[in-house]
Design a protein around this motif. Sequence first.
Motif, PDB file in Angstrom:
ATOM      1  N   ARG A 147     -69.813  29.464  71.666  1.00 30.88           N
ATOM      2  CA  ARG A 147     -69.138  29.546  72.831  1.00 30.88           C
ATOM      3  C   ARG A 147     -69.824  30.574  73.657  1.00 30.88           C
ATOM      4  O   ARG A 147     -69.527  30.795  74.906  1.00 30.88           O
ATOM      5  N   ARG A 148     -70.477  31.590  73.058  1.00 31.54           N
ATOM      6  CA  ARG A 148     -71.122  32.769  73.739  1.00 31.54           C
ATOM      7  C   ARG A 148     -72.546  32.589  74.083  1.00 31.54           C
ATOM      8  O   ARG A 148     -73.334  33.336  74.467  1.00 31.54           O
ATOM      9  N   ARG A 188     -69.912  32.853  80.794  1.00 29.45           N
ATOM     10  CA  ARG A 188     -69.586  31.977  82.082  1.00 29.45           C
ATOM     11  C   ARG A 188     -70.064  32.663  83.277  1.00 29.45           C
ATOM     12  O   ARG A 188     -70.689  31.909  84.382  1.00 29.45           O
ATOM     13  N   GLU A 219     -67.058  34.900  75.676  1.00 27.57           N
ATOM     14  CA  GLU A 219     -67.147  33.870  76.691  1.00 27.57           C
ATOM     15  C   GLU A 219     -67.182  33.853  78.271  1.00 27.57           C
ATOM     16  O   GLU A 219     -67.988  33.435  78.930  1.00 27.57           O
ATOM     17  N   ALA A 220     -66.429  35.334  78.466  1.00 18.31           N
ATOM     18  CA  ALA A 220     -66.311  35.561  79.875  1.00 18.31           C
ATOM     19  C   ALA A 220     -67.508  36.038  80.501  1.00 18.31           C
ATOM     20  O   ALA A 220     -67.944  35.511  81.419  1.00 18.31           O
ATOM     21  N   LYS A 277     -74.008  32.255  83.608  1.00 19.44           N
ATOM     22  CA  LYS A 277     -74.394  30.810  83.886  1.00 19.44           C
ATOM     23  C   LYS A 277     -74.285  30.574  85.198  1.00 19.44           C
ATOM     24  O   LYS A 277     -74.700  29.604  86.077  1.00 19.44           O
ATOM     25  N   SER A 278     -73.203  31.322  85.993  1.00 17.36           N
ATOM     26  CA  SER A 278     -73.035  31.202  87.533  1.00 17.36           C
ATOM     27  C   SER A 278     -74.028  31.953  88.343  1.00 17.36           C
ATOM     28  O   SER A 278     -74.104  31.836  89.441  1.00 17.36           O
TER      29      SER A 278
END
Length: 331
Positions: free
Chosen positions: A278-279, A204, A200-201, A207-208
């Motif tokens: 979530r990934r 995230r 997940e990290a 995505k940024s």
Amino acid sequence: MTFGRRGRELFVESTGSVRASDSLLAHRVAWLHFVDHETNLAIAEKLGISRFRVAKLIDLAIDTGIVSITFNSPSETDEALSERVRRRYKLSQVLVAPAVSDSEDPRRTKQRVSQLAARYVSEVLVSGSVLGVAWGSTLDGVATAVESLGGLPTCDVVQMIGEIPTVENSLHASELLRRFKNATGGRSFPLHAPLLVPDEATARGLKSEASIARTLRKVDEIDVAILAVGSWRPPSSRLVDVMPLADVEEGHRLGVQADVCGVLLDLHGNEIVSNASRRMIATTSAQLRAIPLTVGIASGPEKIAAIKATVLSGLINTLVTDEASAQALLQ
């Protein structure tokens, strides 16, 4: 039979409910309206009667058979069946490709559904629209059909889902993006990221990243999205084919029935959140529901349960499918 004069009109009233003069006048009005394409106002002025009378005479011409209206549906759609499915699932529109024969090759059926979807998309898109594209063999067929139509109106094209490893280059999300961009002549917004990342990290963080974030924001501007439907039970999904076995097994335990643009659904259309989801780097379910026109395209007996889950989910508001699948959705 009664003869008389009413204003400027000479009439003959028969023993029936329709006056002879009305029948003749209705014929004249109908000809001017349906053949010469004159407006009610123009007809009223030409014949010296009111617009209200013109409207009543047009109705009379239809009711008494002076005018016979035949609605010819395009040969590639089954309107009656489409409407039944639309009403059952409260969709905006359903397009059903009728069966050519009971023994039609499933590949040919899929091709006809893709062609129907391509024609529909070409009609609803307007210059300046934003088109969203997912991935899959079905959309590969739609892209081929669009190319045979000679292209689409000029619009931007957005890749809605990250890349999925596959040996077939034509099924890559980026390749489909390129083909639809060429068909529209507009700008493309690629999603330079894998669909599935290790944790997940990482998801995230990606995505940024500037270019990825730009494309994910552009998703919010999509006017029309074209989406394939993957089936997990029985398996008929490119996503299932390439996902790690542990993710597939978890999906089965959680009851995943379908996947649409990376969103996992159970049999009743409820979204399932899993370790894999979530990934993922893809359009979210909330973003899908906010798109004005979301077109789900799927066919074949192996996809019926997945199609039903998808139409129940609210992720799509328009369905393009084949006759057998549409009939199955009504059972």
